[in-house]
Each structure stands twice: as C-alpha cells, then as structure tokens.
Design a protein around this motif. Structure first.
Motif, mmCIF file in Angstrom:
data_model
loop_
_atom_site.group_PDB
_atom_site.id
_atom_site.type_symbol
_atom_site.label_atom_id
_atom_site.label_comp_id
_atom_site.label_asym_id
_atom_site.label_seq_id
_atom_site.Cartn_x
_atom_site.Cartn_y
_atom_site.Cartn_z
ATOM 1 N N LEU A 315 -3.563 7.826 -5.130
ATOM 2 C CA LEU A 315 -3.243 8.275 -3.775
ATOM 3 C C LEU A 315 -2.184 9.355 -3.882
ATOM 4 O O LEU A 315 -1.153 9.169 -4.532
ATOM 5 C CB LEU A 315 -2.718 7.111 -2.933
ATOM 6 C CG LEU A 315 -2.336 7.447 -1.487
ATOM 7 C CD1 LEU A 315 -3.583 7.752 -0.660
ATOM 8 C CD2 LEU A 315 -1.551 6.300 -0.850
ATOM 9 N N THR A 316 -2.448 10.497 -3.260
ATOM 10 C CA THR A 316 -1.485 11.590 -3.249
ATOM 11 C C THR A 316 -1.232 12.022 -1.811
ATOM 12 O O THR A 316 -2.039 11.750 -0.912
ATOM 13 C CB THR A 316 -1.988 12.802 -4.064
ATOM 14 O OG1 THR A 316 -3.271 13.228 -3.548
ATOM 15 C CG2 THR A 316 -2.135 12.442 -5.533
ATOM 16 N N PHE A 317 -0.111 12.709 -1.597
ATOM 17 C CA PHE A 317 0.266 13.143 -0.255
ATOM 18 C C PHE A 317 0.779 14.579 -0.305
ATOM 19 O O PHE A 317 1.564 14.931 -1.189
ATOM 20 C CB PHE A 317 1.355 12.218 0.301
ATOM 21 C CG PHE A 317 1.907 12.659 1.627
ATOM 22 C CD1 PHE A 317 1.153 12.550 2.794
ATOM 23 C CD2 PHE A 317 3.177 13.215 1.713
ATOM 24 C CE1 PHE A 317 1.667 12.967 4.011
ATOM 25 C CE2 PHE A 317 3.696 13.630 2.928
ATOM 26 C CZ PHE A 317 2.941 13.510 4.086
ATOM 27 N N ASP A 318 0.289 15.404 0.616
ATOM 28 C CA ASP A 318 0.800 16.768 0.755
ATOM 29 C C ASP A 318 0.818 17.126 2.239
ATOM 30 O O ASP A 318 0.672 16.249 3.096
ATOM 31 C CB ASP A 318 -0.030 17.764 -0.065
ATOM 32 C CG ASP A 318 -1.514 17.776 0.329
ATOM 33 O OD1 ASP A 318 -1.835 17.422 1.491
ATOM 34 O OD2 ASP A 318 -2.344 18.128 -0.520
ATOM 35 N N GLN A 319 0.984 18.412 2.544
ATOM 36 C CA GLN A 319 1.097 18.814 3.939
ATOM 37 C C GLN A 319 -0.177 18.554 4.738
ATOM 38 O O GLN A 319 -0.154 18.536 5.981
ATOM 39 C CB GLN A 319 1.470 20.305 4.039
ATOM 40 C CG GLN A 319 0.397 21.265 3.532
ATOM 41 C CD GLN A 319 0.511 21.535 2.041
ATOM 42 O OE1 GLN A 319 1.166 20.776 1.321
ATOM 43 N NE2 GLN A 319 -0.094 22.628 1.591
ATOM 44 N N ASN A 320 -1.277 18.326 4.045
ATOM 45 C CA ASN A 320 -2.542 18.059 4.731
ATOM 46 C C ASN A 320 -2.812 16.569 4.929
ATOM 47 O O ASN A 320 -3.827 16.187 5.501
ATOM 48 C CB ASN A 320 -3.703 18.682 3.950
ATOM 49 C CG ASN A 320 -3.601 20.199 3.903
ATOM 50 O OD1 ASN A 320 -3.300 20.835 4.902
ATOM 51 N ND2 ASN A 320 -3.826 20.764 2.713
ATOM 52 N N GLY A 321 -1.933 15.716 4.406
ATOM 53 C CA GLY A 321 -2.105 14.287 4.592
ATOM 54 C C GLY A 321 -2.317 13.542 3.291
ATOM 55 O O GLY A 321 -1.961 14.011 2.204
ATOM 56 N N PHE A 322 -2.946 12.380 3.390
ATOM 57 C CA PHE A 322 -3.174 11.501 2.240
ATOM 58 C C PHE A 322 -4.561 11.739 1.637
ATOM 59 O O PHE A 322 -5.561 11.784 2.362
ATOM 60 C CB PHE A 322 -3.066 10.029 2.654
ATOM 61 C CG PHE A 322 -1.675 9.608 3.029
ATOM 62 C CD1 PHE A 322 -0.746 9.282 2.049
ATOM 63 C CD2 PHE A 322 -1.299 9.526 4.361
ATOM 64 C CE1 PHE A 322 0.537 8.885 2.388
ATOM 65 C CE2 PHE A 322 -0.022 9.128 4.714
ATOM 66 C CZ PHE A 322 0.909 8.811 3.720
ATOM 67 N N HIS A 323 -4.596 11.843 0.314
ATOM 68 C CA HIS A 323 -5.842 12.048 -0.416
ATOM 69 C C HIS A 323 -6.021 10.904 -1.411
ATOM 70 O O HIS A 323 -5.059 10.460 -2.051
ATOM 71 C CB HIS A 323 -5.830 13.376 -1.170
ATOM 72 C CG HIS A 323 -5.450 14.546 -0.318
ATOM 73 N ND1 HIS A 323 -6.375 15.288 0.386
ATOM 74 C CD2 HIS A 323 -4.229 15.075 -0.025
ATOM 75 C CE1 HIS A 323 -5.755 16.246 1.056
ATOM 76 N NE2 HIS A 323 -4.453 16.136 0.827
ATOM 77 N N VAL A 324 -7.258 10.436 -1.561
ATOM 78 C CA VAL A 324 -7.511 9.312 -2.444
ATOM 79 C C VAL A 324 -8.705 9.608 -3.336
ATOM 80 O O VAL A 324 -9.614 10.355 -2.948
ATOM 81 C CB VAL A 324 -7.773 8.015 -1.624
ATOM 82 C CG1 VAL A 324 -9.062 8.126 -0.821
ATOM 83 C CG2 VAL A 324 -7.797 6.796 -2.524
ATOM 84 N N ARG A 325 -8.655 9.060 -4.525
ATOM 85 C CA ARG A 325 -9.784 9.181 -5.453
ATOM 86 C C ARG A 325 -9.885 7.870 -6.223
ATOM 87 O O ARG A 325 -8.871 7.304 -6.638
ATOM 88 C CB ARG A 325 -9.605 10.349 -6.413
ATOM 89 C CG ARG A 325 -10.851 10.651 -7.267
ATOM 90 C CD ARG A 325 -10.541 11.742 -8.276
ATOM 91 N NE ARG A 325 -10.229 13.000 -7.656
ATOM 92 C CZ ARG A 325 -11.118 13.970 -7.415
ATOM 93 N NH1 ARG A 325 -12.377 13.774 -7.748
ATOM 94 N NH2 ARG A 325 -10.743 15.093 -6.855
ATOM 95 N N VAL A 326 -11.117 7.399 -6.412
ATOM 96 C CA VAL A 326 -11.360 6.142 -7.121
ATOM 97 C C VAL A 326 -12.392 6.396 -8.205
ATOM 98 O O VAL A 326 -13.391 7.084 -7.982
ATOM 99 C CB VAL A 326 -11.877 5.047 -6.156
ATOM 100 C CG1 VAL A 326 -12.133 3.744 -6.913
ATOM 101 C CG2 VAL A 326 -10.894 4.825 -5.013
ATOM 102 N N SER A 327 -12.143 5.834 -9.391
ATOM 103 C CA SER A 327 -13.127 5.936 -10.470
ATOM 104 C C SER A 327 -13.526 4.544 -10.927
ATOM 105 O O SER A 327 -12.698 3.635 -10.963
ATOM 106 C CB SER A 327 -12.570 6.747 -11.643
ATOM 107 O OG SER A 327 -11.419 6.126 -12.175
ATOM 108 N N LEU A 328 -14.807 4.400 -11.250
ATOM 109 C CA LEU A 328 -15.352 3.135 -11.719
ATOM 110 C C LEU A 328 -15.698 3.221 -13.195
ATOM 111 O O LEU A 328 -15.797 4.311 -13.763
ATOM 112 C CB LEU A 328 -16.614 2.776 -10.919
ATOM 113 C CG LEU A 328 -16.460 2.603 -9.410
ATOM 114 C CD1 LEU A 328 -17.814 2.317 -8.776
ATOM 115 C CD2 LEU A 328 -15.488 1.485 -9.096
ATOM 116 N N ALA A 329 -15.902 2.079 -13.800
ATOM 117 C CA ALA A 329 -16.306 2.028 -15.205
ATOM 118 C C ALA A 329 -17.665 2.675 -15.378
ATOM 119 O O ALA A 329 -18.518 2.644 -14.482
ATOM 120 C CB ALA A 329 -16.353 0.586 -15.681
#
Length: 410
Positions: A315-329
């Motif tokens: 989870l990251t945050f910048d001026q555009n809001g919260f961004h998320v990325r998920v990786s699976l096996a």
C-alpha cells in the motif's frame, strides 16, 4: 515497588488465578506449581509466567516478539501462545519479558535482562525448576523474531528440549538500530553505537550473539521466511555457516541429529512469521515421542495445507490517494482479489483487483495509520473447515495485510 511500574500492570485482564512469589528464591523453593499466573517479585520488577497445566508430560514454552506499539493503554504482562491451547494437549507456559518494565517505550528486550537483572541466568533456573517440579519430559520452546532469540538461548538450560525459533535474531547487534538503542539505553545506560556495545566498558553484559558454543547439541527446528531478506542474510545463513551447514533449496532439510531447518517462500513478504495454522500443529507434533523423527514426512504435507497463496500486499500513498498491489504465488490460479483499506484497524473501503495489477482507493486521507488487507477465497482445507463451511455457509479465505502507511496531518 515504584508506582509507575504498577501502572504498567493489569493481571486481571487475563482472568486467571494469580500466585504471588515474594522473590526468585521463594519461587524456586516451591514443590509444585499451580495452574494460573505466577508473579515473581524480581530485581525491583516482575517476572511473570502464565501456566496452563495438562496431564501431558510435554510442555510448550512461548516467548513474545516485539510489541507492535507501546502506550499507556497496553498493560503488562504480555503473554503469547494462547491460540496454541486448542491445538495441543501439552502443558503451555507463556513468559512475559521483565525487561519491558524498564521503560514505557521499550517494545522488545529479548529476555536478555539488564544491569542488576541477570535474567539470562535466572530465567534458565526458573524454567528448569518448572520442568522438574511438573515432571516434564519434553520441552518445546517457541518464539518469533526477538522471541526466537530467547527460544534458542534458553533451550540449552533444559533437559530434552527442542528450540523452534521463527525468523529469529541471532546477532542482536545486527538488528534494528531503533529498537536496540532504546533497549540498551534503558537496560544499561548505554548510548553509543549499538554495534560497539560488545566492546563497551561495562561491568556486565548479556549474551547478544548466539553461536555453536552456546547451543551445543540442543535440538533446533529453525523456521525461516525465505522472503524476509534481512533475517535470511544477516541471521539464518550466518547461523548455518557457524555450524558448518551448506543448505540447499528444499523446504525442509535435516542437517544432523539435532539440526533441522524449514525455509518457506509461502508466508508472505518481509518479516512475517509462519502462520499459526502451520506453527501450532508443528509444535504439537514435536511433543510426541516420535515427533522429531517424523518431521521430514509431516512438514511438507502440513505446509501444503497451510501455505498462504498471497505473497505480497503493498500500500502506497501520494497526492492522488492510496494505491494497492497484490501478488500471488506462481502456483496459484489467478483470480479476483478483494482488498480492503483499513484506517486504525477499521475497514473503510473495499475494491477488487487482479493478481499483480494496481488498484486505487477513492477514500480521502486524513491523519492516521492505514493498511490494506487482501483476501483470496479458497476451498476448505480440512474436514473441520468443510463442516464449518457447510453448516454456517461460511467462505474460507487466506488473508494478508500490508505494512502500515502513516498519513500525517496536512
């Protein structure tokens, strides 16, 4: 006893019988130990044990990892291992670290004591006494991270013991400068560079690095998260090297009659411990008379049943809001993931994304702590889960949270 120390405590929150001991000598003079919390007045502080007695001749001992936070609302003692009670018929002993009483800001003290608190020798005597008066034949010591250091350190004091550390620190001076500096200042008044502590002119210092000379022939089942790069490279690999072990890439490797290592890439990225669904059955297996010998066949099956397909949640945050990325096996079939955005532990928004693809939340940020929690639906893994899903129409999920993102007030 100092008033500020008493304000740190709340024995009543555990809702257990409390047995008070006026001193360490008083505790060591007992001829038996009753079920409940044993609170020992110790070096101006307290050494507290939470004992669950069972008929079994085996015992699990739990040491706590670092506290996630420290404030006036968190009361000592802290006991880890309560979830194991449903997974084993062995006796369970949970140990609070008296070093946490040294200062209200300390989150980790490694059960290593302080100036005027020779815990590394005294706690060994306490555990040995518990083993003798309760007639325990097999002692299994578990701890993750800082608790893993303690599990390894104290196992040699006991008869027929097995240490099960998970992502432990082996050399404390190679760990977090922030956590270590707070501990060294409170425990020893030391304010220099942590790496130079070993050469500081102090009258007494604890063991801060574990090696083969201390551990000897103690049986060890070392659990290491392969995606915890820092502990893999700074602690796990040097530890094996000290024993002359050249490890391969298998999940479980039996290095000798007293050394087994389990290294998994299925517990998530970073300093994440093995899940309880893996740890507690493993510990119970080791309480059995033939538990050690059956590890090579037991562990792969248990690992396959409990491995989390989620490898990373960021989870990251910048001026555009919260961004998320998920990786699976790689072995997990791709599918839709549900991800929640949590503020101070409360879910405020959910969205669905695909494996490896970015997603963005629409929630506006205010000051506070945020994290993302991903979940992926899976079929039930056991007959108990199948029964639960059938009777309660309950869906089964694997879940994992991101690291906390702190948003400051504008």
């Amino acid at each position: 006893m100092a008033v500020d120390i008493e304000t740190m405590r709340d024995l009543g929150k555990w809702e257990r019988p409390v047995h008070r001991h006026a001193s360490l000598a008083d505790f060591l003079a007992t001829s038996t130990l009753a079920d409940g919390i044993h609170a020992i007045a110790y070096c101006g502080y307290y050494l507290e044990l939470n004992l669950y007695r069972r008929a079994s001749r085996a015992m699990l001992i739990f040491f706590s990892a670092a506290l996630s936070s420290r404030n006036e609302h968190l009361k000592l003692p802290v006991f880890s291992g309560a979830s194991a009670l449903k997974a084993t018929d062995a006796s369970v002993l949970m140990v609070n670290d008296p070093g946490l009483y040294l200062d209200g800001e300390i989150r980790l003290a490694w059960y290593a004591g302080a100036a005027g608190m020779p815990l590394q020798s005294d706690l060994g005597r306490v555990l040995r006494h518990a083993q003798e008066v309760l007639s325990i034949e097999r002692m299994i010591l578990y701890g993750a991270s800082g608790g893993g250091f303690a599990a390894l350190f104290y196992a040699p004091f006991l008869r027929n013991a097995i240490a099960v550390p998970c992502n432990p620190q082996i050399d404390l001076l190679a760990y977090s400068r922030h956590l270590l500096s707070k501990y060294l200042k409170a425990a020893y008044g030391y304010q220099g560079a942590p790496a130079a502590f070993i050469d500081a002119p102090l009258p007494w210092r604890p063991t801060v690095k574990l090696d083969a000379s201390h551990l000897g022939d103690t049986r060890i089942v070392y659990l290491q998260n392969a995606l915890d790069k820092t502990h893999l490279e700074r602690h796990f690999q040097p530890f094996l090297k000290d024993f002359g072990i050249d490890r391969g890439k298998a999940l479980i490797e039996v290095h000798s009659g007293h050394q087994v290592s389990i290294c998994s890439d299925g517990w998530g990225e970073g300093h994440r411990a093995a899940p309880g669904s893996f740890v507690y059955p493993l510990l119970h297996q080791l309480t059995q008379a033939d538990g050690w010998e059956k590890l090579p066949e037991f562990v792969p099956e248990l690992h396959a049943q409990t491995t989390n397909p989620i490898r990373q949640v960021s989870l990251t945050f910048d001026q555009n809001g919260f961004h998320v990325r998920v990786s699976l096996a790689d072995t997990h079939a791709g599918g839709t993931l549900t991800v929640g955005l949590l503020r101070e532990g409360v879910e405020i928004e959910t969205l669905q994304i695909r494996d490896g693809e970015p997603g963005q939340f629409t929630s506006q940020a205010t000051a506070g702590e945020y994290c993302a929690q991903a979940r992926v639906e899976r079929p039930p893994r056991s007959w108990k889960e199948r029964a639960s899903a059938l009777l309660r129409k309950k869906r089964m999920y694997d879940e994992m949270k991101s690291r906390i993102v702190l948003v400051k007030a504008p």
